[in-house]
Motif scaffolding. Sequence first.
Motif, PDB file in Angstrom:
ATOM      1  N   GLY A  97      47.569   6.439 -38.924  1.00  0.00           N
ATOM      2  CA  GLY A  97      47.315   7.782 -38.615  1.00  0.00           C
ATOM      3  C   GLY A  97      48.674   8.882 -38.628  1.00  0.00           C
ATOM      4  O   GLY A  97      49.600   8.268 -38.758  1.00  0.00           O
ATOM      5  N   GLY A  98      48.366  10.085 -38.606  1.00  0.00           N
ATOM      6  CA  GLY A  98      49.282  11.152 -38.634  1.00  0.00           C
ATOM      7  C   GLY A  98      49.885  10.987 -40.064  1.00  0.00           C
ATOM      8  O   GLY A  98      49.670  10.521 -40.885  1.00  0.00           O
ATOM      9  N   GLY A  99      51.293  11.865 -39.859  1.00  0.00           N
ATOM     10  CA  GLY A  99      52.146  11.873 -41.347  1.00  0.00           C
ATOM     11  C   GLY A  99      53.242  10.863 -41.188  1.00  0.00           C
ATOM     12  O   GLY A  99      53.462  10.202 -40.054  1.00  0.00           O
ATOM     13  N   LEU A 100      54.117  11.079 -42.043  1.00  0.00           N
ATOM     14  CA  LEU A 100      55.315  10.074 -42.156  1.00  0.00           C
ATOM     15  C   LEU A 100      56.297  10.263 -40.877  1.00  0.00           C
ATOM     16  O   LEU A 100      56.715   9.399 -40.294  1.00  0.00           O
ATOM     17  CB  LEU A 100      56.080  10.314 -43.390  1.00  0.00           C
ATOM     18  CG  LEU A 100      55.394   9.900 -44.623  1.00  0.00           C
ATOM     19  CD1 LEU A 100      56.416  10.042 -45.966  1.00  0.00           C
ATOM     20  CD2 LEU A 100      55.427   8.286 -44.462  1.00  0.00           C
ATOM     21  N   SER A 101      56.396  11.589 -40.499  1.00  0.00           N
ATOM     22  CA  SER A 101      57.197  11.788 -39.237  1.00  0.00           C
ATOM     23  C   SER A 101      56.843  11.340 -38.061  1.00  0.00           C
ATOM     24  O   SER A 101      57.554  10.735 -37.273  1.00  0.00           O
ATOM     25  CB  SER A 101      57.615  13.333 -39.211  1.00  0.00           C
ATOM     26  OG  SER A 101      58.277  13.638 -38.084  1.00  0.00           O
ATOM     27  N   GLY A 102      55.418  11.554 -37.884  1.00  0.00           N
ATOM     28  CA  GLY A 102      55.086  10.849 -36.552  1.00  0.00           C
ATOM     29  C   GLY A 102      55.156   9.234 -36.681  1.00  0.00           C
ATOM     30  O   GLY A 102      55.059   8.766 -35.627  1.00  0.00           O
ATOM     31  N   GLN A 103      54.638   8.849 -37.912  1.00  0.00           N
ATOM     32  CA  GLN A 103      54.840   7.510 -37.931  1.00  0.00           C
ATOM     33  C   GLN A 103      56.126   6.964 -37.838  1.00  0.00           C
ATOM     34  O   GLN A 103      56.310   5.667 -36.893  1.00  0.00           O
ATOM     35  CB  GLN A 103      54.266   6.949 -39.292  1.00  0.00           C
ATOM     36  CG  GLN A 103      52.635   7.384 -39.543  1.00  0.00           C
ATOM     37  CD  GLN A 103      52.221   6.810 -41.019  1.00  0.00           C
ATOM     38  OE1 GLN A 103      53.033   6.223 -41.549  1.00  0.00           O
ATOM     39  NE2 GLN A 103      50.812   6.721 -41.204  1.00  0.00           N
ATOM     40  N   ALA A 104      57.079   7.707 -38.059  1.00  0.00           N
ATOM     41  CA  ALA A 104      58.646   7.225 -37.975  1.00  0.00           C
ATOM     42  C   ALA A 104      58.798   7.017 -36.470  1.00  0.00           C
ATOM     43  O   ALA A 104      59.442   6.097 -35.896  1.00  0.00           O
ATOM     44  CB  ALA A 104      59.461   8.001 -38.531  1.00  0.00           C
ATOM     45  N   GLY A 105      58.306   8.176 -35.549  1.00  0.00           N
ATOM     46  CA  GLY A 105      58.510   8.107 -34.399  1.00  0.00           C
ATOM     47  C   GLY A 105      57.503   7.310 -33.640  1.00  0.00           C
ATOM     48  O   GLY A 105      58.177   6.381 -32.590  1.00  0.00           O
TER      49      GLY A 105
END
Length: 158
Positions: A97-105
Motif C-alpha cells: 500500500g501507499g507510495g514509497l515515502s509512506g512505505q519508508a515511514g
Amino acid sequence: MADLQSLSDLKPALDSVAVEVAPVQPKRDAQGRSYGTGRRKNAVARVWIKPGSGKVTVNGRDQEVYFARPVLRMLLLQPFEVCDRVKQFDIICTVKGGGLSGQAGAVRHGLSRALEHYEPTLRPTLKAHGFLTRDSRVVERKKYGKSGARRSFQFSKR
C-alpha cells in the motif's frame, strides 16, 4: 482512612507500600527474531529483525534497489542510529500500500516496534525521538462540489 486531613497525610502510608515491578521480557520467536508492524499513510509494513550484519531486505529486494532515494534509506536506519545499533541486525520486511515515502515511514515505525520487542530497555530512547508514535496524517478525501479536498472550481462571473 477517615483520619486523613490532606494529601500530605497520604505520603507516609504510600511509602510503606512496596510495589514490585517486573522487568519487561523481550519478545522473540524460535529463530531469535522480533516482529513489529508499522503504518504510515496507506502503507503497512511487517518487519522482522534478527542479529546479523546489517542486511536490509524489502519485499525480497535489497534496500538500495527498492528505496532508490538516499533520503528514504536514511529514514529506515534512524532508529538504529539513535540506539547505537547500526549494522547489528538483519532486517526482513514486506510492505503493501501507499507510495514509497509512506512505505519508508511504515518500515521505520515497524523497525522501531521490533527493536523495542527485541530490547525493551530501548523503549525510552525510541519514544523520546518519536519513532514509536504512528504518524496519523493521511490524505484528506475529496468532497462533492469541490475539485479536490478543499479547492473550489474557478469562479466565473459570466
